[in-house]
Scaffold this active site. Structure first.
Site, PDB file in Angstrom:
ATOM      1  N   LYS A   8       7.741   1.825  -0.221  1.00 15.58           N
ATOM      2  CA  LYS A   8       6.436   1.305  -1.028  1.00 15.58           C
ATOM      3  C   LYS A   8       5.609   2.409  -1.161  1.00 15.58           C
ATOM      4  O   LYS A   8       4.755   2.751  -0.424  1.00 15.58           O
ATOM      5  CB  LYS A   8       5.989   0.044  -0.054  1.00 15.58           C
ATOM      6  CG  LYS A   8       4.834  -0.444  -1.216  1.00 15.58           C
ATOM      7  CD  LYS A   8       3.834  -1.219  -0.443  1.00 15.58           C
ATOM      8  CE  LYS A   8       2.644  -0.373   0.049  1.00 15.58           C
ATOM      9  NZ  LYS A   8       1.868   0.235  -1.049  1.00 15.58           N
TER      10      LYS A   8
ATOM     11  N   GLY B  61       2.855  -1.868  -5.147  1.00 13.69           N
ATOM     12  CA  GLY B  61       2.159  -3.182  -4.420  1.00 13.69           C
ATOM     13  C   GLY B  61       0.897  -2.926  -3.482  1.00 13.69           C
ATOM     14  O   GLY B  61       1.024  -1.824  -2.990  1.00 13.69           O
TER      15      GLY B  61
ATOM     16  N   GLY C  91      -0.777  -3.067   0.391  1.00  6.84           N
ATOM     17  CA  GLY C  91      -0.027  -2.946   1.732  1.00  6.84           C
ATOM     18  C   GLY C  91      -0.033  -4.113   2.412  1.00  6.84           C
ATOM     19  O   GLY C  91       0.903  -4.405   3.141  1.00  6.84           O
TER      20      GLY C  91
ATOM     21  N   GLU D 159       0.279  -6.801   1.187  1.00  6.32           N
ATOM     22  CA  GLU D 159       1.666  -7.910   0.608  1.00  6.32           C
ATOM     23  C   GLU D 159       2.811  -7.245   0.752  1.00  6.32           C
ATOM     24  O   GLU D 159       3.683  -7.518   1.913  1.00  6.32           O
ATOM     25  CB  GLU D 159       1.109  -8.187  -0.914  1.00  6.32           C
ATOM     26  CG  GLU D 159      -0.056  -9.123  -0.848  1.00  6.32           C
ATOM     27  CD  GLU D 159      -0.580  -9.153  -2.348  1.00  6.32           C
ATOM     28  OE1 GLU D 159      -1.782  -9.891  -2.227  1.00  6.32           O
ATOM     29  OE2 GLU D 159      -0.117  -8.673  -3.258  1.00  6.32           O
TER      30      GLU D 159
ATOM     31  N   GLY E 155       3.734  -4.112   1.340  1.00  5.05           N
ATOM     32  CA  GLY E 155       3.963  -3.014   2.693  1.00  5.05           C
ATOM     33  C   GLY E 155       4.186  -4.210   3.884  1.00  5.05           C
ATOM     34  O   GLY E 155       5.032  -3.887   4.761  1.00  5.05           O
TER      35      GLY E 155
ATOM     36  N   GLU F 138     -12.312  11.489  10.217  1.00  4.47           N
ATOM     37  CA  GLU F 138     -11.547  11.854   8.957  1.00  4.47           C
ATOM     38  C   GLU F 138     -12.444  11.370   7.640  1.00  4.47           C
ATOM     39  O   GLU F 138     -12.595  10.303   7.705  1.00  4.47           O
ATOM     40  CB  GLU F 138     -10.249  11.628   8.648  1.00  4.47           C
ATOM     41  CG  GLU F 138      -9.491  11.966   7.686  1.00  4.47           C
ATOM     42  CD  GLU F 138      -8.110  12.069   7.664  1.00  4.47           C
ATOM     43  OE1 GLU F 138      -7.703  10.817   7.739  1.00  4.47           O
ATOM     44  OE2 GLU F 138      -7.258  12.809   7.483  1.00  4.47           O
TER      45      GLU F 138
HETATM   46  P1  NAD Z   1      -3.396   3.780   4.098  1.00  2.00           P
HETATM   47  O1  NAD Z   1      -3.131   3.793   5.411  1.00  2.00           O
HETATM   48  O2  NAD Z   1      -4.716   2.895   3.679  1.00  2.00           O
HETATM   49  O3  NAD Z   1      -2.337   3.571   3.119  1.00  2.00           O
HETATM   50  C1  NAD Z   1      -1.263   4.164   3.261  1.00  2.00           C
HETATM   51  C2  NAD Z   1      -0.019   3.100   2.716  1.00  2.00           C
HETATM   52  O4  NAD Z   1       0.032   2.036   3.800  1.00  2.00           O
HETATM   53  C3  NAD Z   1      -0.172   2.622   1.309  1.00  2.00           C
HETATM   54  O5  NAD Z   1       0.979   2.686   0.612  1.00  2.00           O
HETATM   55  C4  NAD Z   1      -0.698   1.337   1.461  1.00  2.00           C
HETATM   56  O6  NAD Z   1      -0.458   0.330   0.660  1.00  2.00           O
HETATM   57  C5  NAD Z   1      -0.076   1.074   3.092  1.00  2.00           C
HETATM   58  N1  NAD Z   1      -0.549  -0.198   3.694  1.00  2.00           N
HETATM   59  C6  NAD Z   1      -1.785  -0.224   3.973  1.00  2.00           C
HETATM   60  N2  NAD Z   1      -2.050  -1.421   4.822  1.00  2.00           N
HETATM   61  C7  NAD Z   1      -0.766  -1.733   5.234  1.00  2.00           C
HETATM   62  C8  NAD Z   1      -0.200  -2.601   6.059  1.00  2.00           C
HETATM   63  N3  NAD Z   1      -1.173  -3.815   6.626  1.00  2.00           N
HETATM   64  N4  NAD Z   1       1.141  -2.914   6.103  1.00  2.00           N
HETATM   65  C9  NAD Z   1       1.983  -1.893   5.461  1.00  2.00           C
HETATM   66  N5  NAD Z   1       1.321  -1.191   4.757  1.00  2.00           N
HETATM   67  C10 NAD Z   1       0.039  -0.905   4.503  1.00  2.00           C
HETATM   68  O7  NAD Z   1      -3.884   5.388   3.800  1.00  2.00           O
HETATM   69  P2  NAD Z   1      -4.415   5.990   2.405  1.00  2.00           P
HETATM   70  O8  NAD Z   1      -5.643   5.682   1.869  1.00  2.00           O
HETATM   71  O9  NAD Z   1      -3.357   5.560   1.369  1.00  2.00           O
HETATM   72  O10 NAD Z   1      -4.233   7.504   2.649  1.00  2.00           O
HETATM   73  C11 NAD Z   1      -5.070   8.120   3.189  1.00  2.00           C
HETATM   74  C12 NAD Z   1      -4.549   8.519   4.691  1.00  2.00           C
HETATM   75  O11 NAD Z   1      -3.444   9.052   4.775  1.00  2.00           O
HETATM   76  C13 NAD Z   1      -5.432   9.406   5.399  1.00  2.00           C
HETATM   77  O12 NAD Z   1      -5.963   9.076   6.614  1.00  2.00           O
HETATM   78  C14 NAD Z   1      -4.722  10.568   5.656  1.00  2.00           C
HETATM   79  O13 NAD Z   1      -4.999  11.288   6.712  1.00  2.00           O
HETATM   80  C15 NAD Z   1      -3.247  10.105   5.677  1.00  2.00           C
HETATM   81  N6  NAD Z   1      -2.110  11.021   5.303  1.00  2.00           N
HETATM   82  C16 NAD Z   1      -1.567  11.604   6.346  1.00  2.00           C
HETATM   83  C17 NAD Z   1      -0.607  12.638   6.000  1.00  2.00           C
HETATM   84  C18 NAD Z   1       0.254  13.194   7.004  1.00  2.00           C
HETATM   85  O14 NAD Z   1       1.495  13.639   6.582  1.00  2.00           O
HETATM   86  N7  NAD Z   1      -0.202  13.166   8.326  1.00  2.00           N
HETATM   87  C19 NAD Z   1      -0.561  12.928   4.645  1.00  2.00           C
HETATM   88  C20 NAD Z   1      -1.003  12.305   3.637  1.00  2.00           C
HETATM   89  C21 NAD Z   1      -2.007  11.465   4.045  1.00  2.00           C
END
Ligand code: NAD
Length: 496
Positions: free
Chosen positions: A183, A213, A215, A217, A219, A391
């Protein structure tokens, strides 16, 4: 009009992208989400708002494909990965521009994403050929230890570096014989969906499936699906904990790559001009939307005033502008929510007593008024302030003064995360003693973001679990099976 701006105008998207399931783009019954250009606000396309039904179909397709894919030889899978790398390379220029338009990141830096992604597929195409089990003779027999694939892998990725994330997840999982339901992030799915069009001609159907889509839903349905065998997630710490909890309850293997608040330590013996450039690169690259951002800068007392004077002047010359302009170095954040979050942190920093040295404002870029373009922003602060501990995901740093090496290492480690760290010094002993004491998964000495193919990538502490990018990722997608072979059954009376 420069050539990149021309290319941007030439890019055309499908009006709608369905979910990519079993080698086909399937209509999404539950509707679509606008894919918005974060700089201009233009609706460029629509992506599927996948739900449980789509996930069910994708997991089923991946399950069927696993039966065959898991029996392919390592040579065959290696050849498939090379084909994916070649397809990415052939389409690199166009895909870079798609990510530029979809994420708002500067076009100049996107080739780096694609080079990393291409190398990642080539690396695992080779690594799998040397990923051997072990064997030894036992009395009247042989012990064999082999690495079996896990099955259907559920992979969830963020929006900041889409193709790097796709390659980190797909390459090792495919190499080891797994099939995938991924996803992508709702804010940046277009390059992944365009990749799907290329994969359609390369991989057997069902081996890789993309359901786009939200997260909560798609995710949520994915991580809770009963027929998945592995969870791999990159994103925020909060969602990472939820995924880790789900993995714990279900006893699924899990890889988590989460946030960071990385220290960048500057020793007094450095060439100041070079150090200023490296620190600026370390917090402006990716518009500051990077989990490995060099966001806490520790500058030695002996050079502090001169260094800071130059760092502040350099911040003023970083070009903030249109993402499609190749001279732009900082452009828009991904969306309004992220823009308001970063501006909120800037206000909070002022309230908690951090001293704003430069930046701090949203910039209006002509023809891109929708975007949240944030000036490179530098605060003088202390390490215990929230601005130094949380962060932000924008081009914002805090700077601290230091004069005792043990104290600076303690402060650098005094944070919940442990993803990356930078050190600048010409003294080998300083460099290595400090690197050895830093609690970080990646330490870069004298060049920030030094992502070398095959270097294991992942976090200490709250930055995650497991490693990607290097050959350690092969272990993340396999389970060891030991087979003890006895040439003859035991003699009569053995048990008696
Ligand atoms: P996020 O955690 O909000 O979303 C990441 C993904 O998770 C998206 O695809 C989202 O739709 C999905 N998601 C959200 N809620 C979910 C749920 N309840 N169940 C399943 N899936 C769900 O993060 P973001 O805002 O997209 O990205 C930023 C974050 O990612 C930052 O905190 C950053 O540090 C981290 N990041 C880490 C790395 C790494 O390699 N360590 C690399 C890039 C980004």
């Amino acid at each position: 009009m420069n050539t990149t701006t021309k290319l941007a105008k030439e890019i055309s998207f499908d009006a709608q992208y369905g979910n990519y399931i079993n080698g086909e783009f399937a209509n999404c019954e539950s509707g679509y989400i606008d894919a918005v250009n974060p700089a201009t606000g233009e609706v460029m396309s629509q992506i599927a708002r996948g739900n449980k039904d789509d996930i069910d179909r994708a997991v089923e397709a991946a399950g069927v494909a696993f039966e065959t894919w898991s029996t392919t030889t390592i040579e065959e899978r290696s050849a498939y990965l090379h084909k994916i790398a070649n397809a990415l390379e052939e389409n690199k220029e166009r895909l870079c521009m798609i990510d530029c338009l979809d994420t708002g990141r500067p076009i100049y830096e996107l080739a780096v994403d694609y080079n990393i992604a291409i190398n990642q597929f080539r690396y695992f195409a080779s690594a799998i050929l040397t990923y051997e089990g072990t064997s030894r003779a036992i009395p009247d027999g042989q012990l064999i230890v082999q690495k079996d694939p896990l099955g259907v892998c559920a992979q969830i990725i963020p929006w900041n570096v889409p193709m790097i994330m796709v390659s980190f997840k797909l390459a090792p999982a495919l190499a080891t014989g797994n099939t995938i339901v991924m996803k992508p992030a709702e804010d940046a799915s277009l390059s992944t969906l365009e990749l799907a069009k290329l994969l359609k001609d390369i991989l057997p159907k069902g081996v890789v499936n993309f359901v786009t889509g939200y997260g909560v839903e798609a995710g949520d349905a994915l991580i809770n699906h009963p027929n998945i065998h592995k969870l791999s997630f990159t994103g925020s710490e909060g969602v990472g904990r939820l995924i880790g909890k789900t993995a714990g309850e279900r006893l699924l293997p899990v890889t988590l790559e989460l946030g960071g608040k990385s220290p960048h330590i500057i020793f007094p013996d450095v060439d100041i001009e070079r150090a200023v450039e490296n620190v600026t690169f370390g917090y402006c690259f990716y518009n500051g939307q990077s989990c490995v951002l060099g966001s806490r800068v520790f500058v030695h007392d002996a050079i502090y005033d001169e260094f800071m004077g130059k760092l502040v002047e350099r911040a003023k010359t970083v070009k903030v502008g249109d993402p499609t302009d190749p001279s732009t170095r900082v452009s828009t954040l991904i969306n309004e929510k992220q823009g308001k979050r970063v501006l909120g942190y800037i206000e909070m920093a002022k309230e908690e007593g951090a001293k704003l040295l430069v930046g701090g404002n949203r910039v209006t870029v002509p023809n891109n008024e929708h975007g949240y373009f944030i000036e490179p922003t530098i605060f003088e602060a202390t390490n215990d302030m929230r601005i130094s501990q949380e962060e932000i995901f924008g081009p914002v740093i805090t700077v601290m003064r230091w004069n005792d090496v043990d104290t600076v290492i303690k402060e650098a480690n005094d944070v919940g995360f442990g993803l990356a760290a930078g050190i600048m010094t010409n003294n080998l002993e300083n460099a290595m003693k400090t690197a050895n004491k830093l609690q970080a998964g990646s330490v870069w000495i004298n060049q920030y973001f030094s992502f070398q193919t095959g270097a294991p990538f992942g976090g200490f502490k709250n930055s995650g679990l497991g490693r990607e990018y290097g050959k350690e990722a092969l272990d993340e997608y396999t389970q060891a099976k030991s087979i003890a072979v006895n040439f003859n059954p035991p003699p009569a009376g053995f048990f008696g």
